[in-house]
Enzyme design. Structure first.
Site, PDB file in Angstrom:
ATOM      1  N   CYS A 105      21.377 -61.964  70.064  1.00 40.14           N
ATOM      2  CA  CYS A 105      21.340 -61.394  68.711  1.00 40.14           C
ATOM      3  C   CYS A 105      22.738 -61.013  68.250  1.00 40.14           C
ATOM      4  CB  CYS A 105      20.412 -60.189  68.657  1.00 40.14           C
ATOM      5  SG  CYS A 105      21.016 -58.766  69.566  1.00 40.14           S
ATOM      6  N   CYS A 156      10.764 -64.569  65.757  1.00 40.31           N
ATOM      7  CA  CYS A 156      11.771 -65.238  66.599  1.00 40.31           C
ATOM      8  C   CYS A 156      11.423 -65.169  68.081  1.00 40.31           C
ATOM      9  CB  CYS A 156      13.134 -64.601  66.372  1.00 40.31           C
ATOM     10  SG  CYS A 156      13.614 -64.556  64.647  1.00 40.31           S
ATOM     11  N   CYS A 170      20.940 -62.832  59.933  1.00 38.50           N
ATOM     12  CA  CYS A 170      19.823 -61.875  59.971  1.00 38.50           C
ATOM     13  C   CYS A 170      20.033 -60.868  61.103  1.00 38.50           C
ATOM     14  CB  CYS A 170      18.517 -62.654  60.137  1.00 38.50           C
ATOM     15  SG  CYS A 170      17.036 -61.646  59.966  1.00 38.50           S
ATOM     16  N   CYS A 171      20.381 -61.372  62.290  1.00 40.89           N
ATOM     17  CA  CYS A 171      20.632 -60.473  63.428  1.00 40.89           C
ATOM     18  C   CYS A 171      21.835 -59.578  63.170  1.00 40.89           C
ATOM     19  CB  CYS A 171      20.865 -61.278  64.704  1.00 40.89           C
ATOM     20  SG  CYS A 171      19.378 -61.880  65.494  1.00 40.89           S
ATOM     21  N   CYS A 230      12.098 -59.780  67.762  1.00 46.32           N
ATOM     22  CA  CYS A 230      11.342 -59.697  66.517  1.00 46.32           C
ATOM     23  C   CYS A 230      10.238 -60.759  66.522  1.00 46.32           C
ATOM     24  CB  CYS A 230      12.268 -59.935  65.339  1.00 46.32           C
ATOM     25  SG  CYS A 230      13.532 -58.668  65.130  1.00 46.32           S
TER      26      CYS A 230
HETATM   27  S1  SF4 Z   1      15.534 -61.540  65.927  1.00 51.72           S
HETATM   28 FE1  SF4 Z   1      14.957 -62.792  64.117  1.00 51.72          FE
HETATM   29  S2  SF4 Z   1      14.010 -61.400  62.617  1.00 51.72           S
HETATM   30 FE2  SF4 Z   1      15.078 -60.157  64.193  1.00 51.72          FE
HETATM   31  S3  SF4 Z   1      17.039 -59.734  63.316  1.00 51.72           S
HETATM   32 FE3  SF4 Z   1      17.320 -61.567  64.559  1.00 51.72          FE
HETATM   33  S4  SF4 Z   1      16.910 -63.348  63.224  1.00 51.72           S
HETATM   34 FE4  SF4 Z   1      16.197 -61.472  62.165  1.00 51.72          FE
END
Ligand code: SF4
Length: 238
Positions: free
Chosen positions: A225, A201, A114-115, A198
């Site tokens: 991240c 998280c 996701c990151c 985010c």
């Molecule tokens: S902090 Fe969480 S929601 Fe944001 S990009 Fe990374 S995994 Fe995804």
């Protein structure tokens, strides 16, 4: 004189320099990089407290310095509002995001992926599109276990210099600077957050580790991240 990637006793500087000396050192590093890279020196503004300090220092060096903000669909509303206010004040800050479709709740199942998609990919794009030769970050070596192995001037990607001008600052000194110079910060800090990311998280914790509230309940807890650890200088079609 060319800016020099060198190994410095970072921990020694954390404890031996006082607040004013750290401010002078940080300004000197940015000034030196600006003399070498001019407008190809670009600040990465995460909208966190550390970035607020770095952006303020950079603007003292040159009002012309540009920056970029990486945002995601999952940023808290307070951060989104703070971003709009910041960009209104400094239109030389460009905003990048990846708005393409991703699996639902990827942050819960595969936070690294996701990151990579939502943060690292737009960072690569920002660096390519803004023709960055040296990017400036608010990273500090006192933030937690994942941030101890950095230098003030680095070349982790060949041909791309990274400047971490407040690497040797304590968290207290960040707040000292922001208070003394009246720099606005994200209102989420007033709720007790110490490190912002985010919404899914990021949590408020009483853990002494500054980044302990990040990615709680996943293998990434207190981690990164990826923008400071993943390769950024990849082939990119603009
Ligand atoms: S902090 Fe969480 S929601 Fe944001 S990009 Fe990374 S995994 Fe995804």
């Amino acid at each position: 004189m060319a800016i020099c990637v060198a190994s410095v006793d970072v921990r020694g500087l954390v404890d031996s320099l006082n607040f004013a000396e750290k401010v002078d050192r940080s300004l000197g590093l940015i000034r030196e990089a600006y003399e070498e890279f001019g407008e190809r020196l670009v600040v990465a503004d995460s909208l966190g407290k550390d970035s607020c300090v770095v952006w303020d220092l950079a603007k003292q060096v040159s009002a012309k310095l540009r920056g970029f903000i990486i945002t995601t669909r999952f940023k808290p509303p307070e951060t989104k509002r703070f971003m709009v206010e910041t960009v209104r004040r400094y239109p030389e800050l460009r905003v990048f995001s990846n708005d393409s479709g991703i699996p639902d709740r990827l942050y819960g199942t595969h936070p690294d992926q996701c990151c990579e998609l939502l943060k690292v990919e737009p960072t690569r794009r920002a660096i390519a599109e803004m023709d960055v030769a040296c990017w400036v970050t608010g990273l500090r070596c006192t933030e937690g276990r994942t941030r101890t192995d950095f230098q003030e001037i680095e070349e982790r990607d060949e041909g791309l210099i990274k400047l971490n001008p407040i690497l040797v600052w304590h968290e207290r000194e960040v707040w000292q600077y922001l208070a003394l110079y009246g720099v606005p910060v994200n209102p989420l800090y007033a709720q007790g957050y110490r490190s912002l990311g985010c919404a899914p998280c990021t949590q408020i914790t009483s853990d002494p580790n500054e980044r302990a509230g990040r990615w709680i309940g996943t293998s990434k807890c207190g981690g990164e991240c990826g923008i400071h650890t993943r390769p950024l200088q990849v082939e990119y079609q603009i």
